[in-house]
Design a protein around this motif. Structure first.
Motif, short mmCIF file in Angstrom:
data_model
loop_
_atom_site.label_atom_id
_atom_site.label_comp_id
_atom_site.label_asym_id
_atom_site.label_seq_id
_atom_site.Cartn_x
_atom_site.Cartn_y
_atom_site.Cartn_z
N GLY A 193 0.79 -1.22 0.00
CA GLY A 193 0.00 0.00 0.00
C GLY A 193 0.82 1.27 0.00
N ASP A 194 2.15 1.17 -0.14
CA ASP A 194 2.99 2.36 -0.20
C ASP A 194 2.96 2.96 -1.60
N TYR A 195 3.17 4.27 -1.68
CA TYR A 195 3.18 4.93 -3.00
C TYR A 195 3.78 6.33 -2.86
N ASN A 196 4.23 6.84 -3.97
CA ASN A 196 4.63 8.24 -4.11
C ASN A 196 3.84 8.83 -5.28
N SER A 326 -9.30 11.87 -0.08
CA SER A 326 -7.87 12.10 -0.20
C SER A 326 -7.23 10.94 -0.96
N TYR A 327 -5.99 11.14 -1.39
CA TYR A 327 -5.28 10.06 -2.05
C TYR A 327 -5.11 8.87 -1.10
N PRO A 333 -3.91 -1.07 -0.58
CA PRO A 333 -3.15 -2.21 -1.11
C PRO A 333 -3.98 -3.00 -2.13
N ASN A 334 -3.34 -3.38 -3.21
CA ASN A 334 -3.89 -4.27 -4.23
C ASN A 334 -4.83 -3.61 -5.23
N HIS A 335 -5.63 -2.65 -4.78
CA HIS A 335 -6.61 -2.04 -5.68
C HIS A 335 -7.17 -0.77 -5.06
N VAL A 336 -7.86 0.00 -5.90
CA VAL A 336 -8.56 1.21 -5.44
C VAL A 336 -9.59 0.83 -4.38
N ASN A 337 -9.81 1.72 -3.42
CA ASN A 337 -10.75 1.49 -2.33
C ASN A 337 -12.16 1.20 -2.86
N PRO A 338 -12.68 -0.02 -2.67
CA PRO A 338 -14.01 -0.35 -3.21
C PRO A 338 -15.13 0.52 -2.63
N ASP A 339 -14.95 1.04 -1.43
CA ASP A 339 -16.00 1.86 -0.81
C ASP A 339 -16.28 3.12 -1.61
N LEU A 340 -15.31 3.56 -2.40
CA LEU A 340 -15.47 4.80 -3.17
C LEU A 340 -15.87 4.54 -4.62
N GLU A 429 -6.92 16.24 -4.78
CA GLU A 429 -6.25 17.26 -3.98
C GLU A 429 -5.69 18.38 -4.86
N GLU A 430 -6.18 18.44 -6.11
CA GLU A 430 -5.69 19.43 -7.07
C GLU A 430 -6.87 20.25 -7.60
#
Length: 455
Positions: A193-196, A326-327, A333-340, A429-430
């Motif tokens: 789940g880490d990212y830049n 937010s980002y 981890p693994n995929h975009v948050n399904p809740d959103l 956030e942009e």
């Protein structure tokens, strides 16, 4: 189940790959646009069980309280989840899923799920696009081998597609305004789940969609669109820039591309910015022609228009688009948050691209699932040279209703081998996209690229 549909059935039965220009659509078929077909060529009627409603125009006005420049509020705030597709029940819905979607359930059985909402056929375009599409229907043609088009401008070129190449050109040329300024970025997310976030400023000038564009002028200038991208963060990459001139006739003149390197402070021609060259700062998680789900010359593949199917796709994803998310909320981890996320049943065109003999690409086969209402690729299944599923691309769509245009708010590329994914289009956030900009051609030159890079 994939099915042949109405007016294209005879053409599909020919199993055409689009190797040469096809006969133009008849006036009778063109006259179905806006009647039994939508102005862009979709079936206007709903499906048999009512789970897909009739198209009644899509979103024609913004919700109350919206101001241009805002992140777009959800026009369907009262809609509730009907049910969820999970690893435990996805086989019950197998007919409405791609092979890649099924693999995501198998790869992430504890976390990947699809909250399914009522279907809203929200896609819409300005009347000028509908008018141009009807004109294009009887005059647009593929150039030799399908590597370009002629006789079309502004609207969808082939609203009644006769082969896979025509369908993929509809995606490439779907309406997204005449120009857009985008601020946002992308993130390559690790298994933990880490990212830049890599920040981008991007400008897109679509010559095909300019008000004064004509087929003759497009042919003469041979420029389909111009794209400029500048990296804004992190500091070690900031200032790196890319310029692309996409051509109409890619046999006559292939795509032109230039890069600006901050270390060398020089602009260089970049002839390899195409096909399966790794995407900019993408950590090897997408190819150049993955961008926007597919872009560039189609010449390395044979294209087959398989038919249509009903499918669960990511549609009206305003929660994922919101500046309240937010980002950190999105990138799990693994995929975009399904809740959103929001998934709906829609009809899609199925287009299969198979690598031609004698050509190379890391994808031996690609299967694209294209929304009938907008011509936006919703899902792309990519297979490696062993014939195994390699990556799954998902476009999470919204209607930018001030334009209006149906486009993705986020594209995700899920790598089934590394168990990582790339999210492109992060803008929560942009500042929101600006479709009112009207940049000049002179802003899309190598000299302008150098000036941009040095700022």
């Amino acid at each position: 189940m994939i099915r042949k549909v109405g007016i294209i059935a005879a053409a599909l039965s020919l199993a055409l790959s689009g190797a040469s220009a096809m006969a133009k659509v008849s006036e009778a078929d063109a006259n179905k646009l806006g009647n039994e077909l939508t102005p862009l060529g979709a079936e206007k009627a709903g499906n048999a069980d009512g789970s897909i409603p009739a198209w009644t125009g899509g979103i024609t006005s913004a919700p109350a309280g919206y101001t241009v420049g805002d992140h777009h509020p959800d026009p369907y705030p009262e809609d509730k989840v009907l049910f969820e597709i999970t690893a435990q029940n996805y086989k019950e819905y197998a007919d409405f899923l791609s092979e890649g979607q099924k693999k995501l359930f198998e790869a992430y059985p504890e976390t990947f799920r699809m909250p399914v909402y009522p279907t809203r056929r929200s896609a819409s375009n300005p009347q000028a696009i509908y008018d141009a599409t009807k004109v294009n229907a009887t005059r647009a043609e593929l150039l030799d081998d399908g590597n370009g088009i002629k006789g079309a401008v502004l609207g969808i070129p082939f609203p009644v597609p006769q082969n896979g190449l025509e369908a993929i050109w509809n995606h490439i040329l779907r309406y997204r305004g005449a120009a857009v300024q985008r601020n946002g970025g992308q993130a390559a997310v690790t298994t933990g789940g880490d990212y830049n976030v890599i920040g981008f400023d991007e400008q897109l000038l679509i010559k095909y969609a300019e008000e004064d564009a004509t087929p003759e002028k497009l042919t003469e200038d041979n420029i389909l669109f111009m794209f400029k991208q500048k990296v804004t963060k992190p500091a070690r990459l900031a200032g790196t820039a890319l310029l692309v001139h996409e051509t109409v006739d890619q046999v006559k003149e292939p795509r032109k591309a230039w890069t600006y390197n901050t270390g060398q402070r020089r602009v260089r021609l970049a002839p390899n910015i195409a096909y399966d060259t790794p995407g900019t700062a993408a950590d090897g998680l997408r190819t150049t022609d993955d961008f926007d789900m597919f872009n560039g010359s189609p010449n390395r593949y044979d294209w087959n228009l398989v038919g249509k199917k009903e499918m669960y796709v990511a549609y009206n994803n305003y929660a994922l688009h919101s500046d309240s998310a937010s980002y950190e909320d999105i990138l799990k981890p693994n995929h975009v948050n399904p809740d959103l996320t929001r998934w709906e049943k829609h009809r899609v065109w199925v287009v299969e691209a198979t690598l031609k003999e004698g050509f190379r690409h890391i994808y031996q086969k690609r299967v694209f699932f294209i929304d009938e209402d907008s011509w936006q690729i919703q899902v792309a299944d990519m297979y490696d040279n062993r014939g195994e599923l390699y990556r799954v691309g998902v476009a999470y769509g919204v209607n930018y209703y001030e334009v209006p245009t149906q486009w993705s708010t986020l594209d995700a590329y899920y790598d089934l081998n590394s168990r990582r994914y790339l999210a492109i289009g992060l803008d929560n956030e942009e500042q929101m996209y600006d479709f009112t900009v009207r940049p000049r051609d002179v802003e899309f030159t190598p000299q302008a690229l150098r000036r941009e890079g040095m700022r």
